[in-house]
Design an enzyme around this catalytic site. Structure first.
Site, PDB file in Angstrom:
ATOM      1  N   LYS A 168       0.842  -1.189   0.000  1.00  0.00           N
ATOM      2  CA  LYS A 168       0.000   0.000   0.000  1.00  0.00           C
ATOM      3  C   LYS A 168       0.879   1.241   0.000  1.00  0.00           C
ATOM      4  CE  LYS A 168      -3.805   2.003   2.768  1.00  0.00           C
ATOM      5  NZ  LYS A 168      -4.668   1.777   3.956  1.00  0.00           N
ATOM      6  N   SER A 183      -9.411   1.749   3.274  1.00  0.00           N
ATOM      7  CA  SER A 183      -8.644   2.594   2.377  1.00  0.00           C
ATOM      8  C   SER A 183      -7.625   1.841   1.518  1.00  0.00           C
ATOM      9  CB  SER A 183      -7.900   3.663   3.194  1.00  0.00           C
ATOM     10  OG  SER A 183      -6.993   3.048   4.102  1.00  0.00           O
ATOM     11  N   SER A 229      -9.802  -0.955   7.129  1.00  0.00           N
ATOM     12  CA  SER A 229      -9.235  -0.698   5.807  1.00  0.00           C
ATOM     13  C   SER A 229      -8.484  -1.854   5.179  1.00  0.00           C
ATOM     14  CB  SER A 229      -8.326   0.538   5.861  1.00  0.00           C
ATOM     15  OG  SER A 229      -9.093   1.702   6.086  1.00  0.00           O
TER      16      SER A 229
END
Length: 517
Positions: free
Chosen positions: A134, A211, A235
């Protein structure tokens, strides 16, 4: 037994010896045999290797399958990386999972891994396995944007501990994946840098979950076998749920956050998104453990979930959510949830109904207050500068923390500790709490209410200091994945993975793939 819905059913796996490490699997340090693959006669081994060479697809292989193939020389890391890079070139322009692909570096690392493995210098079972990170995870000298146009040129000053550990295990970082700006959003949208496309619907653009949106899409669509996300209120689990894969939310402090851009120092937890529970366990084993640069980690000793992974659920006490929590959950999601509970009961689990001290909505609201206050601490100076190109949906979420006084913030943290004790007491006799991961399957982007959150069931895990696994448990009539959340006590990642593995083995949901574009 009071409150029991299902009786002790099915086989006693422990009595049958299935609670032990399965044949062909050894734990590092216990003998010299490889982690994967039982010994076999040379001719049989040769035939098995040829079979695997003709069957394994490096694009869709799990981490465990790649590990076996590399160890047995049935596949090279170079072939695996090349296949993934080719698929990324073809599919990612439409899916938008990656913000950066490290093509040259990944290929060089794959060549080095291949040479090392052929030379007998394999450093471990993950050597040569690709992974995506990420875009919150720092790698010194590379750009880490945190999903923000403001940080488009932000060069990482350090390498995150988790990246160091993955690389030390021989894994190959293939690229960085998109995230909601500052990791502050559950739907997965990003106004300025682009929203990854949920791969399960080719006709309608739907929420990928956030996210860690790019990580979820990359794993689900065959652009990476595994990826790292972060989970502050759901997330990791939300993208796992809406993209039809496995997400592991660890206890705060289990995995170091050093070098990971922060949102909430109280609640942030990195974790893997993977195609199987076993893969999540393998990554967790490498990443967890003390790190002097992250004081929270010093409270935990390293954990290995693999020895207990296959012990089944017979005799475990699994709690279901109160009936009042079913309101607001889509019928198809509830049907999948009820079927999952029945499946676990059939595998021998006791199903119980504890009285929970608070509603999930209460936990979600309190989580939002902590995230708002702590998020404002980190990026308030950016969102308050109206000249900067901040996502218009993110700016007001962060600015909620501007009006939280020090007294109110400290009272919120004190209330959290009290509620953690209340919940632990209510679930004292239970091994896990089962819920749907989300209230609905992925929704169209044009139906997203940016003032709300999709993290109704997931925020409780962060607020109460729990760990959790989210994994596929069905599909809607329209072909969208649904997901089961397994919440366990703090530090009980091995238990969550064990329950998840038992369920996964009894179903075939993980074998399904999104449609090809």
């Amino acid at each position: 037994m009071p409150g029991v819905l299902g009786v002790f059913a099915g086989r006693d796996l422990a009595a049958e010896g299935l609670g032990a490490i399965p044949p062909g699997v050894t734990i590092p340090g216990r003998g010299g045999t490889p982690l994967f693959g039982a010994a076999m006669p040379p001719l049989a081994a040769g035939r098995a290797k040829e079979d695997r060479m003709s069957q394994i697809d490096p694009v869709w292989a799990t981490v465990a399958e790649l590990s076996r193939a590399f160890g047995e020389r049935a596949l090279s890391p170079v072939a695996a990386v090349d296949a993934l890079l080719e698929r990324i070139r073809k599919r990612d322009p439409a899916l938008h999972a990656y913000i950066a692909v490290y093509e040259t570096g990944a290929r060089l690392a794959a060549e080095a891994a291949d040479r090392a493995i052929r030379a007998g210098h394999r450093v471990g079972p993950l050597h040569g396995v690709p992974i995506a990170l990420k875009d919150l995870v720092d790698m010194q000298g590379r750009v880490t944007t945190g999903g923000s146009k403001v940080w488009a040129d932000r060069v990482s000053p350090v390498t995150a501990t988790l990246a160091e550990r993955l690389i030390a295990a021989g894994m190959i970082v293939i690229g960085k994946t998109h995230t909601v700006e500052f990791a502050m959003g559950s739907f997965g949208t990003n106004t300025h840098l682009g929203t990854p496309r949920n791969p399960w619907d080719l006709a309608v653009r739907r929420t990928p979950g956030g996210s860690s949106s790019g990580s979820g899409v990359a794993v689900a669509a065959g652009l990476a076998p595994v990826a790292i996300g972060t989970d502050t209120g759901g997330s990791v689990r939300l993208p796992a749920a809406w993209c039809g894969i496995v997400g592991l939310k660890v206890t705060a402090g289990r995995i170091s956050t050093y070098g990971v851009l922060p949102l909430s120092s109280t609640l942030d937890t990195p974790g893997p998104l993977a195609r199987s529970v076993e893969d999540a366990a393998l990554i967790f084993r490498v990443l967890n453990g003390p790190d002097p640069r992250d004081p929270q980690t010093l409270a935990w000793t390293p954990a290995d979930p693999l020895p207990a992974l296959r012990r089944g659920v017979a005799g475990l006490r699994l709690a279901v959510m109160p009936d009042a929590e079913r309101a607001g959950v889509a019928d198809d999601v509830l049907a999948a949830y009820d079927a999952s509970v029945e499946q676990l009961a059939a595998l021998g689990a006791w199903i119980v109904r504890p009285a929970l001290p608070h509603r999930f909505s209460d936990y979600a609201a309190a989580t939002g207050r902590i995230i708002g206050a702590e998020g404002y601490r980190f990026v308030g100076h950016l969102v308050d500068d109206m000249s900067l190109p901040i996502d218009p949906h993110i700016r007001p979420r962060i600015q909620l923390g501007r009006d939280v006084s020090a007294r109110d913030y400290l009272l919120t943290l004190a209330e959290r500790e009290e509620r953690r004790r209340e919940f632990a007491a209510a679930l004292a006799e239970g091994d896990a709490l089962l819920t749907p991961t989300t209230q609905t399957a992925a929704i169209p982007l044009d139906q997203v209410d940016q003032s709300g959150t999709a993290a109704h069931f997931t925020r409780a895990g962060n607020y109460l200091g729990l760990c959790a696994v989210a994994l596929p448990n069905g599909f809607t009539a329209g072909g969208l994945p649904t997901s089961l959340q397994i919440l366990c006590h703090a530090g009980e990642e091995a238990m969550a993975l064990r329950i998840g593995w038992a369920y996964e083995q009894a179903t075939d949901w993980k074998a399904r793939r999104p449609p090809e574009g």
